[in-house]
Design a protein around this motif. Structure first.
Motif, PDB file in Angstrom:
ATOM      1  N   GLY A 170      31.494  24.724  76.016  1.00 33.45           N
ATOM      2  CA  GLY A 170      32.095  24.470  77.326  1.00 33.45           C
ATOM      3  C   GLY A 170      33.605  24.529  77.283  1.00 33.45           C
ATOM      4  N   THR A 171      34.148  25.681  76.925  1.00 34.37           N
ATOM      5  CA  THR A 171      35.592  25.858  76.806  1.00 34.37           C
ATOM      6  C   THR A 171      36.302  25.559  78.120  1.00 34.37           C
ATOM      7  N   GLY A 172      35.799  26.116  79.202  1.00 41.47           N
ATOM      8  CA  GLY A 172      36.410  25.889  80.505  1.00 41.47           C
ATOM      9  C   GLY A 172      37.539  26.854  80.811  1.00 41.47           C
ATOM     10  N   TRP A 173      38.447  26.440  81.686  1.00 43.48           N
ATOM     11  CA  TRP A 173      39.532  27.290  82.177  1.00 43.48           C
ATOM     12  C   TRP A 173      40.632  27.459  81.139  1.00 43.48           C
ATOM     13  N   TYR A 174      40.812  26.443  80.282  1.00 40.18           N
ATOM     14  CA  TYR A 174      41.826  26.513  79.225  1.00 40.18           C
ATOM     15  C   TYR A 174      41.352  25.662  78.050  1.00 40.18           C
ATOM     16  N   PRO A 175      41.610  26.105  76.810  1.00 42.70           N
ATOM     17  CA  PRO A 175      40.993  25.528  75.612  1.00 42.70           C
ATOM     18  C   PRO A 175      41.782  24.396  74.960  1.00 42.70           C
ATOM     19  N   THR A 176      41.852  23.252  75.598  1.00 46.23           N
ATOM     20  CA  THR A 176      42.637  22.147  75.060  1.00 46.23           C
ATOM     21  C   THR A 176      42.155  21.721  73.675  1.00 46.23           C
ATOM     22  N   PHE A 177      40.860  21.448  73.541  1.00 49.63           N
ATOM     23  CA  PHE A 177      40.343  20.969  72.256  1.00 49.63           C
ATOM     24  C   PHE A 177      40.534  22.009  71.151  1.00 49.63           C
ATOM     25  N   PRO A 178      40.120  23.267  71.353  1.00 47.46           N
ATOM     26  CA  PRO A 178      40.288  24.241  70.281  1.00 47.46           C
ATOM     27  C   PRO A 178      41.750  24.437  69.851  1.00 47.46           C
ATOM     28  N   LEU A 179      42.668  24.544  70.815  1.00 43.25           N
ATOM     29  CA  LEU A 179      44.061  24.765  70.437  1.00 43.25           C
ATOM     30  C   LEU A 179      44.670  23.515  69.828  1.00 43.25           C
ATOM     31  N   GLY A 180      44.299  22.349  70.314  1.00 44.82           N
ATOM     32  CA  GLY A 180      44.767  21.109  69.690  1.00 44.82           C
ATOM     33  C   GLY A 180      44.285  20.995  68.256  1.00 44.82           C
ATOM     34  N   LEU A 181      43.012  21.331  68.024  1.00 45.36           N
ATOM     35  CA  LEU A 181      42.467  21.291  66.664  1.00 45.36           C
ATOM     36  C   LEU A 181      43.154  22.321  65.768  1.00 45.36           C
ATOM     37  N   TYR A 182      43.439  23.491  66.315  1.00 45.20           N
ATOM     38  CA  TYR A 182      44.160  24.516  65.546  1.00 45.20           C
ATOM     39  C   TYR A 182      45.527  23.995  65.111  1.00 45.20           C
ATOM     40  N   VAL A 183      46.288  23.454  66.058  1.00 50.05           N
ATOM     41  CA  VAL A 183      47.629  22.961  65.735  1.00 50.05           C
ATOM     42  C   VAL A 183      47.550  21.846  64.689  1.00 50.05           C
ATOM     43  N   LEU A 184      46.489  21.066  64.727  1.00 50.27           N
ATOM     44  CA  LEU A 184      46.330  19.971  63.766  1.00 50.27           C
ATOM     45  C   LEU A 184      45.756  20.428  62.430  1.00 50.27           C
ATOM     46  N   GLY A 185      45.478  21.734  62.284  1.00 49.71           N
ATOM     47  CA  GLY A 185      45.093  22.249  60.981  1.00 49.71           C
ATOM     48  C   GLY A 185      43.624  22.509  60.746  1.00 49.71           C
ATOM     49  N   ALA A 186      42.822  22.598  61.806  1.00 51.18           N
ATOM     50  CA  ALA A 186      41.401  22.910  61.628  1.00 51.18           C
ATOM     51  C   ALA A 186      41.262  24.261  60.926  1.00 51.18           C
ATOM     52  N   ALA A 187      40.194  24.405  60.144  1.00 53.90           N
ATOM     53  CA  ALA A 187      39.939  25.673  59.459  1.00 53.90           C
ATOM     54  C   ALA A 187      39.437  26.728  60.436  1.00 53.90           C
ATOM     55  N   ARG A 188      38.605  26.307  61.376  1.00 54.02           N
ATOM     56  CA  ARG A 188      38.043  27.236  62.355  1.00 54.02           C
ATOM     57  C   ARG A 188      37.468  26.431  63.514  1.00 54.02           C
ATOM     58  N   CYS A 196      45.766  18.266  82.233  1.00 51.87           N
ATOM     59  CA  CYS A 196      46.011  18.687  80.859  1.00 51.87           C
ATOM     60  C   CYS A 196      46.330  17.470  79.975  1.00 51.87           C
ATOM     61  N   ASP A 197      47.187  16.591  80.445  1.00 51.23           N
ATOM     62  CA  ASP A 197      47.519  15.379  79.682  1.00 51.23           C
ATOM     63  C   ASP A 197      46.275  14.531  79.443  1.00 51.23           C
ATOM     64  N   SER A 198      45.403  14.463  80.439  1.00 52.94           N
ATOM     65  CA  SER A 198      44.157  13.716  80.291  1.00 52.94           C
ATOM     66  C   SER A 198      43.280  14.329  79.201  1.00 52.94           C
ATOM     67  N   LYS A 199      43.240  15.661  79.150  1.00 48.59           N
ATOM     68  CA  LYS A 199      42.444  16.328  78.111  1.00 48.59           C
ATOM     69  C   LYS A 199      43.044  16.130  76.729  1.00 48.59           C
ATOM     70  N   ILE A 200      44.368  16.061  76.653  1.00 44.36           N
ATOM     71  CA  ILE A 200      45.019  15.781  75.370  1.00 44.36           C
ATOM     72  C   ILE A 200      44.676  14.363  74.922  1.00 44.36           C
ATOM     73  N   GLU A 201      44.631  13.428  75.865  1.00 47.51           N
ATOM     74  CA  GLU A 201      44.202  12.058  75.540  1.00 47.51           C
ATOM     75  C   GLU A 201      42.748  12.048  75.066  1.00 47.51           C
ATOM     76  N   ASP A 202      41.891  12.846  75.724  1.00 45.55           N
ATOM     77  CA  ASP A 202      40.491  12.957  75.297  1.00 45.55           C
ATOM     78  C   ASP A 202      40.394  13.515  73.878  1.00 45.55           C
ATOM     79  N   LEU A 203      41.255  14.467  73.556  1.00 45.82           N
ATOM     80  CA  LEU A 203      41.300  15.001  72.201  1.00 45.82           C
ATOM     81  C   LEU A 203      41.605  13.875  71.214  1.00 45.82           C
ATOM     82  N   GLY A 204      42.525  13.004  71.596  1.00 40.42           N
ATOM     83  CA  GLY A 204      42.853  11.850  70.752  1.00 40.42           C
ATOM     84  C   GLY A 204      41.662  10.941  70.532  1.00 40.42           C
ATOM     85  N   LEU A 205      40.880  10.712  71.588  1.00 41.19           N
ATOM     86  CA  LEU A 205      39.674   9.893  71.451  1.00 41.19           C
ATOM     87  C   LEU A 205      38.683  10.540  70.494  1.00 41.19           C
TER      88      LEU A 205
END
Length: 161
Positions: free
Chosen positions: A70-88, A40-49
């Motif tokens: 390719g959401t996968g088992w858990y949606p790190t990118f979508p939820l990270g983008l949501y928390v950061l204020g993405a519109a959709r 999970c931490d690795s995926k959060i780092e990937d989100l940063g990249l």
């Protein structure tokens, strides 16, 4: 593991009856889900990249629409983008892999590391209250069993067969 071997195994498990639970079991036993926290931490780092690349291209997360394949088992990118204020964020999977227990664990991990997402946000301290509010609302709704769409006020839409 060689990506071709992994891809062949995943394709085979995708068409076999009962293949999805076997795939999940294999991931928990020896794959990326064996050490969820590290993965999970690795995926959060990937989100940063990814956000760094977007920023370099002049694209801000806040107010922007995104598509993930390719959401996968858990949606790190979508939820990270949501928390950061993405519109959709529309996120798609060929197979319905999303696991509610892993979504809850991801949200807990994000809540335990608020600085990780704050460091990714180009808006700095001015956006901190919004991030904290979205994360708290997300955690409360996910804990109650809400869908991703309901938990994110329609921001994250998961599409899978």
């Amino acid at each position: 593991m060689d990506w071709r071997v992994k891809g062949t195994i995943q394709k085979l498990l995708g068409v076999l009856p009962g293949g999805e639970p076997i795939h999940y079991w294999l991931q928990r036993l020896g794959g990326g889900l064996r050490r969820f926290g590290e993965e999970c931490d690795s995926k959060i780092e990937d989100l940063g990249l990814m956000i760094g690349h977007l920023r370099a291209a002049g694209v801000r997360v806040r107010g922007t629409r995104f598509l993930e394949v390719g959401t996968g088992w858990y949606p790190t990118f979508p939820l990270g983008l949501y928390v950061l204020g993405a519109a959709r964020v529309d996120t798609f999977d060929l197979n319905r892999h999303l696991k509610p227990d892993l979504v809850r664990a991801l949200v807990a991990r994000l809540g335990a590391k608020p600085g990780a997402l704050a460091a990714l946000d180009g808006d700095g301290d001015s956006a901190a209250a919004g991030r904290a509010e979205r994360l708290a609302r997300l955690a409360e709704r996910i804990a109650r069993g809400a869908t991703l769409e309901a938990a994110t006020d329609g921001c994250v839409v998961y599409r899978a067969p």
